[in-house]
Scaffold this motif. Structure first.
Motif, PDB file in Angstrom:
ATOM      1  N   GLY B  97       0.781  -1.241   0.000  1.00 40.31           N
ATOM      2  CA  GLY B  97       0.000   0.000   0.000  1.00 40.31           C
ATOM      3  C   GLY B  97       0.804   1.278   0.000  1.00 40.31           C
ATOM      4  O   GLY B  97       0.250   2.374  -0.038  1.00 40.31           O
ATOM      5  N   SER B  98       2.132   1.155   0.049  1.00 43.57           N
ATOM      6  CA  SER B  98       2.937   2.361   0.017  1.00 43.57           C
ATOM      7  C   SER B  98       3.039   2.869  -1.429  1.00 43.57           C
ATOM      8  O   SER B  98       2.984   2.090  -2.373  1.00 43.57           O
ATOM      9  N   ASP B  99       3.124   4.182  -1.605  1.00 46.35           N
ATOM     10  CA  ASP B  99       3.208   4.741  -2.962  1.00 46.35           C
ATOM     11  C   ASP B  99       4.646   4.886  -3.412  1.00 46.35           C
ATOM     12  O   ASP B  99       4.943   4.823  -4.595  1.00 46.35           O
ATOM     13  N   LYS B 100       5.525   5.128  -2.441  1.00 45.54           N
ATOM     14  CA  LYS B 100       6.944   5.299  -2.761  1.00 45.54           C
ATOM     15  C   LYS B 100       7.746   4.597  -1.672  1.00 45.54           C
ATOM     16  O   LYS B 100       7.231   4.349  -0.580  1.00 45.54           O
ATOM     17  N   ILE B 101       8.997   4.299  -1.965  1.00 45.03           N
ATOM     18  CA  ILE B 101       9.843   3.718  -0.931  1.00 45.03           C
ATOM     19  C   ILE B 101      11.080   4.590  -0.709  1.00 45.03           C
ATOM     20  O   ILE B 101      11.599   5.213  -1.628  1.00 45.03           O
ATOM     21  N   LEU B 102      11.511   4.607   0.543  1.00 44.89           N
ATOM     22  CA  LEU B 102      12.639   5.439   0.968  1.00 44.89           C
ATOM     23  C   LEU B 102      13.863   4.533   1.130  1.00 44.89           C
ATOM     24  O   LEU B 102      13.819   3.560   1.875  1.00 44.89           O
ATOM     25  N   ILE B 103      14.925   4.875   0.429  1.00 46.76           N
ATOM     26  CA  ILE B 103      16.127   4.031   0.468  1.00 46.76           C
ATOM     27  C   ILE B 103      17.325   4.859   0.909  1.00 46.76           C
ATOM     28  O   ILE B 103      17.479   6.004   0.484  1.00 46.76           O
ATOM     29  N   ASN B 104      18.146   4.292   1.757  1.00 47.53           N
ATOM     30  CA  ASN B 104      19.300   5.022   2.257  1.00 47.53           C
ATOM     31  C   ASN B 104      20.578   4.208   2.058  1.00 47.53           C
ATOM     32  O   ASN B 104      21.298   4.381   1.068  1.00 47.53           O
ATOM     33  N   THR B 105      20.838   3.263   2.950  1.00 49.03           N
ATOM     34  CA  THR B 105      22.084   2.498   2.926  1.00 49.03           C
ATOM     35  C   THR B 105      22.310   1.775   1.592  1.00 49.03           C
ATOM     36  O   THR B 105      23.427   1.753   1.071  1.00 49.03           O
ATOM     37  N   ALA B 106      21.236   1.199   1.045  1.00 51.98           N
ATOM     38  CA  ALA B 106      21.377   0.423  -0.197  1.00 51.98           C
ATOM     39  C   ALA B 106      21.820   1.287  -1.379  1.00 51.98           C
ATOM     40  O   ALA B 106      22.389   0.769  -2.345  1.00 51.98           O
ATOM     41  N   LEU B 107      21.601   2.592  -1.311  1.00 45.15           N
ATOM     42  CA  LEU B 107      22.041   3.467  -2.409  1.00 45.15           C
ATOM     43  C   LEU B 107      23.539   3.334  -2.596  1.00 45.15           C
ATOM     44  O   LEU B 107      24.063   3.406  -3.703  1.00 45.15           O
ATOM     45  N   TYR B 108      24.247   3.144  -1.462  1.00 45.85           N
ATOM     46  CA  TYR B 108      25.696   3.029  -1.483  1.00 45.85           C
ATOM     47  C   TYR B 108      26.143   1.576  -1.566  1.00 45.85           C
ATOM     48  O   TYR B 108      27.047   1.232  -2.322  1.00 45.85           O
ATOM     49  N   GLU B 109      25.487   0.732  -0.791  1.00 48.54           N
ATOM     50  CA  GLU B 109      25.966  -0.655  -0.678  1.00 48.54           C
ATOM     51  C   GLU B 109      25.401  -1.583  -1.737  1.00 48.54           C
ATOM     52  O   GLU B 109      25.974  -2.634  -1.998  1.00 48.54           O
ATOM     53  N   ASN B 110      24.267  -1.234  -2.291  1.00 41.25           N
ATOM     54  CA  ASN B 110      23.633  -2.135  -3.253  1.00 41.25           C
ATOM     55  C   ASN B 110      22.952  -1.364  -4.391  1.00 41.25           C
ATOM     56  O   ASN B 110      21.748  -1.486  -4.607  1.00 41.25           O
ATOM     57  N   PRO B 111      23.755  -0.553  -5.128  1.00 39.23           N
ATOM     58  CA  PRO B 111      23.155   0.266  -6.188  1.00 39.23           C
ATOM     59  C   PRO B 111      22.468  -0.575  -7.268  1.00 39.23           C
ATOM     60  O   PRO B 111      21.539  -0.101  -7.924  1.00 39.23           O
ATOM     61  N   LYS B 112      22.913  -1.833  -7.424  1.00 39.98           N
ATOM     62  CA  LYS B 112      22.296  -2.705  -8.425  1.00 39.98           C
ATOM     63  C   LYS B 112      20.823  -2.975  -8.075  1.00 39.98           C
ATOM     64  O   LYS B 112      19.954  -2.944  -8.941  1.00 39.98           O
ATOM     65  N   MET B 113      20.590  -3.199  -6.784  1.00 42.44           N
ATOM     66  CA  MET B 113      19.213  -3.425  -6.346  1.00 42.44           C
ATOM     67  C   MET B 113      18.367  -2.157  -6.561  1.00 42.44           C
ATOM     68  O   MET B 113      17.220  -2.231  -6.998  1.00 42.44           O
ATOM     69  N   VAL B 114      18.980  -1.010  -6.280  1.00 38.04           N
ATOM     70  CA  VAL B 114      18.253   0.250  -6.465  1.00 38.04           C
ATOM     71  C   VAL B 114      17.869   0.410  -7.932  1.00 38.04           C
ATOM     72  O   VAL B 114      16.748   0.789  -8.272  1.00 38.04           O
ATOM     73  N   GLN B 115      18.825   0.057  -8.819  1.00 40.42           N
ATOM     74  CA  GLN B 115      18.558   0.133 -10.254  1.00 40.42           C
ATOM     75  C   GLN B 115      17.384  -0.766 -10.647  1.00 40.42           C
ATOM     76  O   GLN B 115      16.514  -0.375 -11.436  1.00 40.42           O
ATOM     77  N   GLN B 116      17.364  -1.963 -10.060  1.00 40.46           N
ATOM     78  CA  GLN B 116      16.265  -2.888 -10.360  1.00 40.46           C
ATOM     79  C   GLN B 116      14.933  -2.337  -9.854  1.00 40.46           C
ATOM     80  O   GLN B 116      13.905  -2.464 -10.524  1.00 40.46           O
ATOM     81  N   LEU B 117      14.956  -1.702  -8.679  1.00 37.17           N
ATOM     82  CA  LEU B 117      13.726  -1.113  -8.145  1.00 37.17           C
ATOM     83  C   LEU B 117      13.239   0.017  -9.049  1.00 37.17           C
ATOM     84  O   LEU B 117      12.049   0.155  -9.304  1.00 37.17           O
ATOM     85  N   ILE B 118      14.199   0.806  -9.563  1.00 33.68           N
ATOM     86  CA  ILE B 118      13.829   1.900 -10.471  1.00 33.68           C
ATOM     87  C   ILE B 118      13.190   1.324 -11.737  1.00 33.68           C
ATOM     88  O   ILE B 118      12.165   1.814 -12.206  1.00 33.68           O
ATOM     89  N   GLU B 119      13.808   0.253 -12.266  1.00 35.41           N
ATOM     90  CA  GLU B 119      13.253  -0.357 -13.483  1.00 35.41           C
ATOM     91  C   GLU B 119      11.859  -0.936 -13.255  1.00 35.41           C
ATOM     92  O   GLU B 119      10.983  -0.806 -14.087  1.00 35.41           O
TER      93      GLU B 119
END
Lengths: 208, 256
Positions: B97-119
């Protein structure tokens, strides 16, 4: 409206839970629908959507929903929300796939004409020149919540539409033969949004 | 023109609303998140950010349940975050039910996952949280709930995140968090002018004028947490103040 049932077209385009929550709160029956053969069972359809245009069209095609939707066109009211509004148009600058083409309009990138215009257009913005019955009981120029990087632009003088401003003027809602589209998220626009969804449900109920 | 937004941040630990002071979350505020959201939305808040600050990842499931519960009756946009360390968990917050997600540590430690979330979700769903503190007078970005420095200044980091394709920036100066001195306006202003995406200011608001200062520094949205919990009609009063100061903001009113 107890017997009215709204189908929420499920084509893996995110954010569907918010629409379900809003319809549940209003108190209208609703179900997800991804099988094109089931589209006929509903009194009205909502096409939600957040994401990219081509992905949405591929996903609709894969599930047979392009043909399914074209087959029920004109038989019941349809409301496209955000990307769901854009797929009702002919094409989008965001992708190379054709839209459903039910509405004579194109989807263009929002122009960041100066540094104050940020893309995505995210937040509350005014909707002007509202039309009934969709905006009944909602004051003209009310604020709704938007999140998008592309917007609908139509030259069609016949198309009934509302406008909003971000970078330039764009179509924030339209209607043609009970095909409605809204660029904002009524499910996230508090009382005005819930009123708008209720108005759409009333239209569906009236057409039964 | 799109309006400036007032955001209420609700910080929860083990399902309970807590107060935050320089990232120490000791004081449990004695009502649950649903009441906080109910009140803030009635008082015309524009958006909600719900952050899980549990001490370890075992709180993930409970947070997700809380999110599902509160979003059933929340008809303004809501961003959820904290402990998003796996793709599936990030996606599950959206389906809860959330509209957006807030990411902090993973931006630095797991940018690949962030990229997948963006896609998968589109950039507008991804809010990049930047925490920074002053170390020897220099602002340095910290991750892991503010505990680990990554040796990058917040302005450069914001530019990198903008290029990475996130949708918004949620900026918090840890030294200001809960300190009642207002936002760190210099860095806020620099970032707002540097990036092409919306910026949310957070951390340190104690007077309504602090919110105004954030907007004047260039923030698209201003957020606060602790202060809203202790004032009747808080978000409505805050918006009234901003509106009277000439800020383009959604009408403050009582919404049933």
């Amino acid at each position: 409206m107890e017997n009215t049932c709204i189908g929420i077209v499920d084509y893996d385009a995110g954010n569907i839970q918010s629409v379900i929550n809003a319809l549940d709160h209003i108190g209208v029956n609703n179900r997800l629908v991804s099988n094109p053969e089931h589209l006929v069972e509903f009194d009205g359809l909502i096409i939600p959507g957040v994401g990219a245009f081509d992905d949405a069209m591929y996903s609709l095609a894969k599930k047979g929903l392009i043909d399914g939707l074209n087959a029920i066109k004109g038989t019941k009211p349809v409301l496209g929300i955000c990307l769901g509004m854009q797929v009702l148009c002919e094409s989008s600058d965001e992708g190379s796939q054709a839209g459903l083409g039910w509405i004579n309009a194109k989807v263009k990138k929002i122009e960041a004409s100066n540094s104050k215009i940020k893309v995505p257009h995210m937040g509350w913005n005014q909707v002007n020149n509202t039309f009934d019955p969709l905006f009944e009981d909602i004051p003209n120029h009310s604020d709704f919540y938007f999140v998008h990087s592309f917007c609908v632009v139509s030259e069609d003088k016949e198309l009934v539409q509302c406008s909003s401003e971000h970078g330039g003027t764009f179509t924030s809602a339209f209607v043609k033969d009970d095909v409605y589209g809204v660029q904002f998220h009524p499910e996230k626009s508090q009382d005005h949004g819930l009123t708008l969804l209720t108005n759409f449900i009333k239209v569906c109920h009236g057409k039964k | 023109m799109v309006k400036n937004r007032l955001i209420a941040s609700i910080i929860v630990r083990d399902g309970r609303v807590v107060q935050s002071e320089q990232f120490k979350h000791t004081n449990v505020i004695h009502y649950d998140a649903i009441h906080a959201i109910d009140n803030f939305t009635r008082w015309s808040v524009d958006e909600i950010v719900l952050i899980n600050v549990s001490r370890d990842s075992s709180g993930q499931q409970k947070f997700k349940e809380l999110l599902s519960y509160v979003t059933r009756k929340c008809f303004v946009p809501i961003t959820a975050g904290g402990w998003i360390n796996e793709l599936d968990y990030g996606l599950s917050l959206i389906s809860s039910g959330s509209d957006k997600i807030l990411i902090n540590t993973a931006l630095y430690e797991n940018p690949k996952m962030v990229q997948q979330l963006i896609e998968r979700l589109g950039k507008q769903c991804i809010v990049a949280s930047i925490d920074y503190r002053y170390i020897n007078d220099a602002p340095i970005v910290c991750i892991d709930r503010g505990e680990k420095s990554i040796g990058i200044d917040p302005v450069s980091w914001a530019n990198q995140l903008d290029s990475m394709g996130v949708g918004e920036i949620y900026l918090n100066c840890i030294d200001r968090d809960g300190k009642r001195k207002g936002y760190d306006l210099n860095i806020l202003g620099e970032i707002c002018h540097a990036v092409s995406i919306p910026v949310i200011a957070f951390g340190g608001v104690f007077r309504w004028k602090h919110l105004l200062e954030g907007i004047q520094a260039g923030a698209d949205a201003v957020a606060a947490a602790n202060i809203f919990h202790y004032t009747e009609h808080a978000t409505k009063k805050a918006k009234r103040f901003l509106k009277e100061a000439g800020v383009n903001i959604r009408e403050p009113r009582f919404i049933n």
